[in-house]
Write a protein that holds these residues in place. Structure first.
Motif, PDB file in Angstrom:
ATOM      1  N   PHE A  55      -4.904 -41.248  61.022  1.00  0.00           N
ATOM      2  CA  PHE A  55      -4.605 -40.624  62.307  1.00  0.00           C
ATOM      3  C   PHE A  55      -4.624 -39.111  62.151  1.00  0.00           C
ATOM      4  O   PHE A  55      -4.585 -38.567  61.028  1.00  0.00           O
ATOM      5  CB  PHE A  55      -3.237 -41.070  62.838  1.00  0.00           C
ATOM      6  N   LYS A  56      -4.646 -38.422  63.289  1.00  0.00           N
ATOM      7  CA  LYS A  56      -4.492 -36.974  63.332  1.00  0.00           C
ATOM      8  C   LYS A  56      -3.112 -36.659  63.900  1.00  0.00           C
ATOM      9  O   LYS A  56      -2.728 -37.169  64.958  1.00  0.00           O
ATOM     10  CB  LYS A  56      -5.574 -36.327  64.199  1.00  0.00           C
ATOM     11  N   ASN A  57      -2.400 -35.824  63.211  1.00  0.00           N
ATOM     12  CA  ASN A  57      -1.053 -35.471  63.644  1.00  0.00           C
ATOM     13  C   ASN A  57      -1.106 -34.496  64.826  1.00  0.00           C
ATOM     14  O   ASN A  57      -2.026 -33.680  64.949  1.00  0.00           O
ATOM     15  CB  ASN A  57      -0.284 -34.842  62.479  1.00  0.00           C
ATOM     16  N   TYR A  58      -0.086 -34.595  65.668  1.00  0.00           N
ATOM     17  CA  TYR A  58       0.097 -33.608  66.728  1.00  0.00           C
ATOM     18  C   TYR A  58       1.587 -33.297  66.828  1.00  0.00           C
ATOM     19  O   TYR A  58       2.320 -33.900  67.599  1.00  0.00           O
ATOM     20  CB  TYR A  58      -0.454 -34.116  68.067  1.00  0.00           C
ATOM     21  N   TYR A  59       2.032 -32.404  65.954  1.00  0.00           N
ATOM     22  CA  TYR A  59       3.394 -31.879  65.937  1.00  0.00           C
ATOM     23  C   TYR A  59       4.458 -32.958  65.702  1.00  0.00           C
ATOM     24  O   TYR A  59       5.588 -32.832  66.176  1.00  0.00           O
ATOM     25  CB  TYR A  59       3.690 -31.106  67.228  1.00  0.00           C
ATOM     26  N   THR A  60       4.103 -34.010  64.974  1.00  0.00           N
ATOM     27  CA  THR A  60       5.092 -35.001  64.562  1.00  0.00           C
ATOM     28  C   THR A  60       5.591 -34.653  63.173  1.00  0.00           C
ATOM     29  O   THR A  60       4.783 -34.424  62.273  1.00  0.00           O
ATOM     30  CB  THR A  60       4.485 -36.413  64.558  1.00  0.00           C
ATOM     31  N   ALA A  61       6.908 -34.641  62.990  1.00  0.00           N
ATOM     32  CA  ALA A  61       7.486 -34.247  61.703  1.00  0.00           C
ATOM     33  C   ALA A  61       7.554 -35.424  60.739  1.00  0.00           C
ATOM     34  O   ALA A  61       7.293 -35.265  59.539  1.00  0.00           O
ATOM     35  CB  ALA A  61       8.872 -33.649  61.906  1.00  0.00           C
ATOM     36  N   TYR A  62       7.906 -36.609  61.250  1.00  0.00           N
ATOM     37  CA  TYR A  62       8.053 -37.789  60.385  1.00  0.00           C
ATOM     38  C   TYR A  62       7.512 -39.011  61.118  1.00  0.00           C
ATOM     39  O   TYR A  62       7.578 -39.099  62.352  1.00  0.00           O
ATOM     40  CB  TYR A  62       9.540 -38.048  60.043  1.00  0.00           C
ATOM     41  N   VAL A  63       6.978 -39.962  60.346  1.00  0.00           N
ATOM     42  CA  VAL A  63       6.487 -41.208  60.927  1.00  0.00           C
ATOM     43  C   VAL A  63       7.025 -42.393  60.130  1.00  0.00           C
ATOM     44  O   VAL A  63       7.080 -42.350  58.897  1.00  0.00           O
ATOM     45  CB  VAL A  63       4.936 -41.248  60.974  1.00  0.00           C
ATOM     46  N   THR A  64       7.445 -43.415  60.852  1.00  0.00           N
ATOM     47  CA  THR A  64       7.886 -44.673  60.264  1.00  0.00           C
ATOM     48  C   THR A  64       6.932 -45.770  60.732  1.00  0.00           C
ATOM     49  O   THR A  64       6.570 -45.817  61.921  1.00  0.00           O
ATOM     50  CB  THR A  64       9.331 -45.014  60.678  1.00  0.00           C
ATOM     51  N   VAL A  65       6.522 -46.627  59.818  1.00  0.00           N
ATOM     52  CA  VAL A  65       5.569 -47.700  60.139  1.00  0.00           C
ATOM     53  C   VAL A  65       6.292 -49.027  60.084  1.00  0.00           C
ATOM     54  O   VAL A  65       6.872 -49.407  59.056  1.00  0.00           O
ATOM     55  CB  VAL A  65       4.382 -47.700  59.151  1.00  0.00           C
ATOM     56  N   LEU A  84       7.054 -48.537  55.921  1.00  0.00           N
ATOM     57  CA  LEU A  84       7.172 -47.170  55.403  1.00  0.00           C
ATOM     58  C   LEU A  84       8.134 -46.412  56.318  1.00  0.00           C
ATOM     59  O   LEU A  84       8.009 -46.469  57.538  1.00  0.00           O
ATOM     60  CB  LEU A  84       5.808 -46.489  55.380  1.00  0.00           C
ATOM     61  N   ARG A  85       9.086 -45.695  55.689  1.00  0.00           N
ATOM     62  CA  ARG A  85      10.117 -45.040  56.485  1.00  0.00           C
ATOM     63  C   ARG A  85      10.057 -43.516  56.324  1.00  0.00           C
ATOM     64  O   ARG A  85      10.072 -42.993  55.211  1.00  0.00           O
ATOM     65  CB  ARG A  85      11.501 -45.549  56.077  1.00  0.00           C
ATOM     66  N   ASP A  86      10.012 -42.829  57.443  1.00  0.00           N
ATOM     67  CA  ASP A  86      10.122 -41.363  57.506  1.00  0.00           C
ATOM     68  C   ASP A  86       9.181 -40.645  56.522  1.00  0.00           C
ATOM     69  O   ASP A  86       9.616 -39.842  55.687  1.00  0.00           O
ATOM     70  CB  ASP A  86      11.572 -40.935  57.239  1.00  0.00           C
ATOM     71  N   LEU A  87       7.895 -40.932  56.646  1.00  0.00           N
ATOM     72  CA  LEU A  87       6.901 -40.195  55.868  1.00  0.00           C
ATOM     73  C   LEU A  87       6.768 -38.795  56.460  1.00  0.00           C
ATOM     74  O   LEU A  87       6.417 -38.644  57.635  1.00  0.00           O
ATOM     75  CB  LEU A  87       5.555 -40.918  55.905  1.00  0.00           C
ATOM     76  N   PRO A  88       7.014 -37.736  55.681  1.00  0.00           N
ATOM     77  CA  PRO A  88       6.917 -36.375  56.229  1.00  0.00           C
ATOM     78  C   PRO A  88       5.465 -35.971  56.483  1.00  0.00           C
ATOM     79  O   PRO A  88       4.609 -36.131  55.615  1.00  0.00           O
ATOM     80  CB  PRO A  88       7.571 -35.502  55.153  1.00  0.00           C
ATOM     81  N   LEU A  89       5.215 -35.430  57.667  1.00  0.00           N
ATOM     82  CA  LEU A  89       3.879 -34.965  58.044  1.00  0.00           C
ATOM     83  C   LEU A  89       3.811 -33.444  58.150  1.00  0.00           C
ATOM     84  O   LEU A  89       2.712 -32.882  58.126  1.00  0.00           O
ATOM     85  CB  LEU A  89       3.449 -35.591  59.372  1.00  0.00           C
ATOM     86  N   MET A  90       4.963 -32.793  58.283  1.00  0.00           N
ATOM     87  CA  MET A  90       5.030 -31.341  58.374  1.00  0.00           C
ATOM     88  C   MET A  90       5.971 -30.821  57.283  1.00  0.00           C
ATOM     89  O   MET A  90       7.020 -31.413  57.031  1.00  0.00           O
ATOM     90  CB  MET A  90       5.521 -30.903  59.760  1.00  0.00           C
ATOM     91  N   ASP A  91       5.580 -29.730  56.668  1.00  0.00           N
ATOM     92  CA  ASP A  91       6.434 -29.142  55.635  1.00  0.00           C
ATOM     93  C   ASP A  91       7.790 -28.726  56.208  1.00  0.00           C
ATOM     94  O   ASP A  91       8.828 -28.881  55.558  1.00  0.00           O
ATOM     95  CB  ASP A  91       5.745 -27.926  55.012  1.00  0.00           C
ATOM     96  N   ASN A  92       7.755 -28.205  57.408  1.00  0.00           N
ATOM     97  CA  ASN A  92       8.974 -27.784  58.098  1.00  0.00           C
ATOM     98  C   ASN A  92       8.793 -28.108  59.573  1.00  0.00           C
ATOM     99  O   ASN A  92       7.831 -27.655  60.199  1.00  0.00           O
ATOM    100  CB  ASN A  92       9.210 -26.283  57.890  1.00  0.00           C
ATOM    101  N   PRO A  93       9.692 -28.904  60.167  1.00  0.00           N
ATOM    102  CA  PRO A  93       9.523 -29.260  61.581  1.00  0.00           C
ATOM    103  C   PRO A  93       9.452 -28.065  62.523  1.00  0.00           C
ATOM    104  O   PRO A  93       8.925 -28.190  63.637  1.00  0.00           O
ATOM    105  CB  PRO A  93      10.771 -30.108  61.872  1.00  0.00           C
ATOM    106  N   HIS A  94       9.959 -26.895  62.088  1.00  0.00           N
ATOM    107  CA  HIS A  94       9.998 -25.715  62.960  1.00  0.00           C
ATOM    108  C   HIS A  94       8.772 -24.820  62.811  1.00  0.00           C
ATOM    109  O   HIS A  94       8.637 -23.840  63.539  1.00  0.00           O
ATOM    110  CB  HIS A  94      11.270 -24.911  62.662  1.00  0.00           C
ATOM    111  N   GLY A  98       0.783 -28.333  58.866  1.00  0.00           N
ATOM    112  CA  GLY A  98       0.639 -29.793  58.857  1.00  0.00           C
ATOM    113  C   GLY A  98       0.741 -30.418  60.234  1.00  0.00           C
ATOM    114  O   GLY A  98       0.634 -31.638  60.370  1.00  0.00           O
ATOM    115  N   SER A  99       0.923 -29.601  61.267  1.00  0.00           N
ATOM    116  CA  SER A  99       1.156 -30.146  62.605  1.00  0.00           C
ATOM    117  C   SER A  99      -0.075 -30.791  63.222  1.00  0.00           C
ATOM    118  O   SER A  99       0.046 -31.645  64.111  1.00  0.00           O
ATOM    119  CB  SER A  99       1.681 -29.051  63.540  1.00  0.00           C
TER     120      SER A  99
END
Length: 218
Positions: A55-65, A84-94, A98-99
């Motif tokens: 997938f392509k991320n769009y400002y999601t910080a974490y994903v759970t499958v 899979l729980r809370d895989l980080p997609l952004m180094d920093n949510p702010h 990685g967004s």
């Protein structure tokens, strides 16, 4: 994406629009909770063994499958499980790093075997209030393909054929000619050894006498 899915087509599936969970009364308090759910429905009656989710991320910080799996050959209802729980997609949510990157989740990253799956639920989290919306785009699910036993046997036989082939002898002399020459040399050596005399030959001895011209005076 890993190299294993380069020649495999994604599964035809239905991706529902993102559903944002809200805090309080949805009519009077439209504030988002920072949690979004994306459901992916696989073809009805055709459970899938998943190899990879991209997938392509769009400002999601974490994903759970989460996976809805159905046990093969059993009449029991399908059950949800967390793969899979809370895989980080952004180094920093702010921050934006990685967004909007592309990501892939391989079956080896999952905590359960993603087999006999009938539905996939992606739970997205964005704790930062800096972004008005967040989601995932271009979601694709690739099936797991078992190796073909017949192809493996064919490859094995091909390897045996290559091993059994004669080496390239181009540029080398004919082995039969070399063998014949060696045999002739061996026979000549035998003849010379048979006719060899046992009489010693002096260094300057000629017919029992010394040749004055062969002697050097010191």
């Amino acid at each position: 994406m890993s190299g294993n899915t380069e020649d495999i087509k994604p599964v035809k599936c239905t991706i529902k629009p993102p559903f944002y969970l809200q805090i309080g009364d949805t009519k009077t308090d439209p504030a988002h909770s920072g949690v979004c759910v994306v459901d992916v429905t696989l073809p009805f009656g055709k459970p899938v063994n998943i190899e990879e989710i991209t997938f392509k991320n769009y400002y999601t910080a974490y994903v759970t499958v989460r996976l809805l799996r159905r046990s093969p050959g059993q009449e029991t209802p399908a059950k949800w499980c967390t793969a899979l729980r809370d895989l980080p997609l952004m180094d920093n949510p702010h921050t934006e790093r990685g967004s909007q990157d592309y990501y892939s989740i391989h079956r080896t990253q999952m905590q359960v075997d993603p087999d006999h799956v009938v539905s996939v639920r992606l739970i997205l989290r964005q704790p930062s209030s800096a972004w008005l919306t967040f989601s995932l785009e271009d979601v694709k699910i690739f099936p797991h393909m078992e190796p073909d036993p017949e192809k493996e046997v064919s490859d094995w036989l091909s390897d045996l054929t290559l091993v059994g082939q004669h080496p390239d002898l181009e540029g080398l002399p004919d082995p039969h000619t070399v063998s014949s020459s060696i045999q002739q040399m061996w026979a000549l050596t035998e003849v010379m050894q048979t006719n060899q005399t046992t009489a010693s030959i002096g260094r300057f001895d000629v017919d029992g006498c010394y040749d004055i011209n062969l002697l050097s005076l010191t």
